[in-house]
Scaffold this active site. Structure first.
Site, short mmCIF file in Angstrom:
data_model
loop_
_atom_site.label_atom_id
_atom_site.label_comp_id
_atom_site.label_asym_id
_atom_site.label_seq_id
_atom_site.Cartn_x
_atom_site.Cartn_y
_atom_site.Cartn_z
N ARG A 43 9.14 39.24 31.53
CA ARG A 43 9.51 39.75 32.86
C ARG A 43 8.55 40.83 33.37
O ARG A 43 8.30 40.91 34.58
CB ARG A 43 10.95 40.28 32.80
CG ARG A 43 11.50 40.78 34.14
CD ARG A 43 12.98 41.08 34.03
NE ARG A 43 13.48 41.92 35.10
CZ ARG A 43 14.09 41.46 36.20
NH1 ARG A 43 14.27 40.18 36.38
NH2 ARG A 43 14.51 42.30 37.14
N ILE A 69 12.66 41.30 42.96
CA ILE A 69 12.94 40.41 41.82
C ILE A 69 14.38 40.74 41.44
O ILE A 69 14.75 41.91 41.35
CB ILE A 69 11.94 40.63 40.65
CG1 ILE A 69 12.28 39.76 39.43
CG2 ILE A 69 11.86 42.08 40.23
CD1 ILE A 69 11.21 39.86 38.30
N SER A 70 15.21 39.73 41.26
CA SER A 70 16.63 39.97 40.99
C SER A 70 16.84 40.67 39.65
O SER A 70 16.02 40.58 38.75
CB SER A 70 17.40 38.65 40.97
OG SER A 70 17.21 37.93 42.16
N GLN A 71 17.98 41.34 39.56
CA GLN A 71 18.42 41.97 38.31
C GLN A 71 18.47 40.87 37.22
O GLN A 71 18.88 39.75 37.49
CB GLN A 71 19.82 42.51 38.59
CG GLN A 71 20.57 43.10 37.44
CD GLN A 71 22.06 43.25 37.80
OE1 GLN A 71 22.54 42.69 38.78
NE2 GLN A 71 22.77 44.00 36.99
N PRO A 72 18.07 41.21 35.98
CA PRO A 72 18.06 40.19 34.91
C PRO A 72 19.39 39.43 34.77
O PRO A 72 19.39 38.21 34.64
CB PRO A 72 17.77 41.01 33.64
CG PRO A 72 17.03 42.20 34.13
CD PRO A 72 17.56 42.50 35.50
#
Ligand code: SAH
Length: 218
Positions: A43, A69-72
């Protein structure tokens, strides 16, 4: 240690494994394919240099051009909820950094992804190529229209919030296919919906509340 060069990805390996354990596994996601994909994809390589040290933290990060970028956990959640399989074909709308596409590509056979910001489309295509992903096909464009040439898709993930579900995406969903999309007003929370096509008819299920960047049009 002498004379041993650690590959860049390894510098963050313990942070990545910890992220998967605490943010994803402990919150109830147990699909090993999803967990393995999240353990593998570096990531930190998908975020701007100045945010690399925060790449495995529990929140979204800016990737430029007003996008994130979205939260994991959200990436894992969306990947998990479509029940990905190794023979499946997936379409993603909103390539952004390319991270979600990479996670999917670790599991399914082929990923198609569309990005509307030309600079991000270019950067993410280059990044995914450099990282060796051969089963991801990227293009610049308005994802509203889907990608008819490669339809139907077993999985469609939309990673930007739309006020209504684009009809071309429903049309391009395979029989028994699953579409996940945040639906609602851009500047508020949206409802994450799961659309399944059965015998040509669609069933919609409310999943959870989310906050995504707006779905744009060209
Ligand atoms: N999946 C991404 C998250 C990106 S944020 C990742 O893993 O990093 C959502 C992205 O959707 C943004 O990059 C935005 O530019 C893009 N987007 C918004 N509307 C779009 C549209 N109509 N077609 C394609 N991409 C769109």
């Amino acid at each position: 240690m002498t004379g041993l060069i650690m590959p860049q990805a390894d510098r963050f390996e313990s942070a990545r494994l910890r992220m998967v354990r605490i943010q994803i596994q402990d919150r109830g996601i147990s699909n090993t394919q999803v967990l393995d994909a999240m353990k593998k994809v570096p990531r930190h390589q998908f975020v701007p240099e100045e945010y690399q040290n925060e790449a495995y933290n529990d929140y979204p990060l800016p990737i430029g051009y007003g996008q994130t970028i979205s939260q994991p956990y959200i990436v894992a959640y969306m990947t998990n909820v479509v029940k990905p399989g190794s023979k499946m074909k997936a379409l993603e709308i909103g390539t952004g950094s390319g991270y979600q596409a990479a996670v999917l590509a670790e599991i399914v056979s082929q990923v198609y992804t569309i990005e509307i910001v030309p600079e991000l489309a270019k950067e993410s295509a280059e990044r995914l190529k450099k990282l060796g992903y051969k089963n991801i096909k990227c293009k610049f464009g308005d994802g509203y229209q889907g990608w008819a040439e490669y339809a139907p898709f077993d999985i469609i993930l939309v990673t930007a919030a739309a006020e209504t579900i684009p009809q071309p995406l429903i049309d391009q969903l395979a029989e028994n296919g699953k579409l996940v999309i945040p639906v609602g007003k851009p500047s508020s929370v949206q409802e994450l919906q799961l659309v399944t096509k059965r015998k040509g008819r669609v069933e919609t299920k409310h999943l959870t509340l989310v906050r995504f960047v707006p779905f744009m049009r060209l």
